[in-house]
Design an enzyme around this catalytic site. Structure first.
Site, PDB file in Angstrom:
ATOM      1  N   SER A 130      42.120  43.017  44.709  1.00 28.86           N
ATOM      2  CA  SER A 130      41.283  41.944  44.183  1.00 28.86           C
ATOM      3  C   SER A 130      41.875  40.599  44.628  1.00 28.86           C
ATOM      4  O   SER A 130      42.003  40.362  45.822  1.00 28.86           O
ATOM      5  CB  SER A 130      41.152  42.059  42.665  1.00 28.86           C
ATOM      6  OG  SER A 130      40.134  41.220  42.179  1.00 28.86           O
TER       7      SER A 130
ATOM      8  N   ASP B 106      31.454  48.335  44.168  1.00 31.43           N
ATOM      9  CA  ASP B 106      32.171  47.133  43.732  1.00 31.43           C
ATOM     10  C   ASP B 106      31.210  45.949  43.786  1.00 31.43           C
ATOM     11  O   ASP B 106      30.765  45.548  44.851  1.00 31.43           O
ATOM     12  CB  ASP B 106      33.367  46.889  44.660  1.00 31.43           C
ATOM     13  CG  ASP B 106      34.297  45.785  44.148  1.00 31.43           C
ATOM     14  OD1 ASP B 106      33.889  45.017  43.254  1.00 31.43           O
ATOM     15  OD2 ASP B 106      35.428  45.705  44.661  1.00 31.43           O
TER      16      ASP B 106
ATOM     17  N   HIS C 204      35.156  48.352  41.545  1.00 30.49           N
ATOM     18  CA  HIS C 204      36.302  47.472  41.801  1.00 30.49           C
ATOM     19  C   HIS C 204      37.621  48.189  41.522  1.00 30.49           C
ATOM     20  O   HIS C 204      38.641  47.877  42.122  1.00 30.49           O
ATOM     21  CB  HIS C 204      36.166  46.225  40.934  1.00 30.49           C
ATOM     22  CG  HIS C 204      37.002  45.065  41.381  1.00 30.49           C
ATOM     23  ND1 HIS C 204      36.945  44.531  42.645  1.00 30.49           N
ATOM     24  CD2 HIS C 204      37.927  44.309  40.700  1.00 30.49           C
ATOM     25  CE1 HIS C 204      37.781  43.506  42.747  1.00 30.49           C
ATOM     26  NE2 HIS C 204      38.391  43.363  41.581  1.00 30.49           N
TER      27      HIS C 204
END
Length: 280
Positions: free
Chosen positions: A137, A211, A245
């Protein structure tokens, strides 16, 4: 401060909050005190330990937490030291440290990470040559930024669910507030895709198709740019069609750890590439 845990292999491990008289703080480029944790095998190594650097996501977060995602202990059990830095924009310091990195994603947070890496490298038990940096991330953003700004400082880079092109990221994420935050000032100065030609080490790109926080298009563009604009051999792409994610399914999590470990083993320790069994 010394905490104990145990890996799946039964080998004891330890985590230092610091490495100078128990203090976990070191000087940043601008003189600010910054902290990190260093996870080490409990048994003294016969030689210097290879180092992996885990940059946390968020970005408003801290490495002062445990999760079965991005756990350092499987890597420690495999003979690595793992550095867990808390650079500018991390929580736990106060608002001033968030503000310090808020509008310069590749500025103070980057120099803080590198200062902590250099501090860890000064230890006699850390190998200065065998090192890799990993992140997911925002940590993946930092991994991409590091890849384009440190030459061959690290043997390889692992980037998971990462921001690559800030010009398009803000308008495609499910968090629409990021559009104003990322463009145009951040994109003009701190978009990693602008430095793809400077990448000199292999990268493992990891992304889930579902995601929506950092869309799969970021990972696909990164992968395409690596193929078209770098002369580096050894890039790999681990694609999860059924993950978001975070990698949540147990078999996928196992594949994630086995693939990442095989990749860093190959490039950091010069071991033969071993394809994880679950990949077929």
């Amino acid at each position: 401060m010394l905490g104990r845990s145990r890996t799946g292999s039964g080998a004891p491990v330890r985590c230092h909050s610091g490495w100078e008289a128990g203090r976990g703080h070191h000087g940043a480029e601008d003189g600010k005190e910054i902290r990190a944790w260093l996870a080490l095998p409990d048994t003294p190594a016969a030689e210097e330990l290879p180092l992996l650097v885990f940059v946390h996501g968020g970005p408003w977060a801290s490495n002062n937490a445990w999760s079965w995602r991005w756990s350092p202990w499987p890597f420690v059990a495999s003979g690595y030291a793992v550095l867990l830095p808390d650079p500018a924009i991390s929580t736990g310091y106060g608002q001033h440290m968030i503000d310090r990195g808020q509008q310069e994603l590749g500025g103070a947070p980057f120099t803080d990470v590198m200062a902590l890496v250099e501090a860890a490298t000064q230890r006699q038990d850390i190998d200065a040559e065998r090192q890799a940096l990993l992140g997911g991330s925002y940590g993946g953003y930092m991994a991409n930024w590091v890849a384009g700004h440190t030459g061959e400082r690290f043997r390889c880079i692992v980037t998971h669910a990462s921001l690559w092109d800030l010009n398009t990221m803000g308008s495609t994420t499910d968090n629409t507030e990021w559009e104003e935050a990322m463009a145009p000032s951040q994109a003009d100065h701190y978009s990693p895709h602008r430095f793809v030609g400077d990448i000199q080490v292999p990268m493992l790109v990891i992304h889930g198709d579902k995601d929506y926080r950092v869309p799969i298009s970021q990972g696909l563009q990164l992968w395409s740019d690596l193929q078209r604009h770098t002369a580096v051999e050894g890039h790999k792409f681990l694609y999860f069609p059924d993950e978001n994610h975070w990698i949540l399914k147990p078999a996928n999590a196992r594949t994630w750890y086995e693939t990442v470990l095989a990749f860093v083993d190959q490039h950091v320790q010069d071991k033969p590439w071993h394809r994880p069994e679950l990949l077929g």
